[in-house]
Design a protein around this motif. Sequence first.
Motif: not given
Length: 218
Positions: A5-34
């Motif tokens: 969502t708009e919340e500046l957050y990523f789930p724990p790495i342990s939730e990554t899919s087998p192929e390596g995808i952790l999350a979908v969506g969000g935005d490309l703000s400088t804060e989220r990218l960093l």
Amino acid sequence: MQYLTEELYFPPISETSPEGILAVGGDLSTERLLLAYENGIFPWFNDNEPILWWCPPQRMVLFFDELKISHSMRNTINKNIFKVTFNKSFQAVLLGCQNTKREGQVGTWLSDDMMAAYCKLHEMGKAISVEVWQNDELVGGLYGIDLGHIFCGESMFSKASNASKMAFIYLVNYLKENNYKLLDCQVYNDHLDSLGCREIPREEFLTILKDNPLGAIN
């Protein structure tokens, strides 16, 4: 795999899919990218598709002492046919990467929105470019995110033989001289393998990443 969502957050790495995808969506703000890069996560998706955030199980990296420079490449360096600069034409390097046709790729993953986001990071001193010139023409280069102890390479392009290799070698020399720990190349390809890059387990990469005197954002 979570939807952001708009919340500046990523789930724990342990939730990554087998192929390596952790999350979908969000935005490309400088804060989220960093936040992403400082925690071993990077965006990778096709234009007009949802943003995908990756942290693959195997990470392609270069330890600087393992850099491979072929005999023919050493001859190219000694001929001084290229001039190499840093941060002289960041946007032009992005355009070069965006317009490069890659095998098996339809369209480009480097969308206009992503380019705008990385340009903002460049203005903050967090993204840098390496340019390769021949007769005052930009013929190759690369760019990535500078974390101060690790450089996260994003993309490279070449319009002249060996130009991208020249950018890569100059970058590695700069990183080594300035006591960086490694160059993050994200995912395997044959070109990177030929330069001495290799895959290491995600856990090993994240351990090196977190060993940062500045501290990663959590």
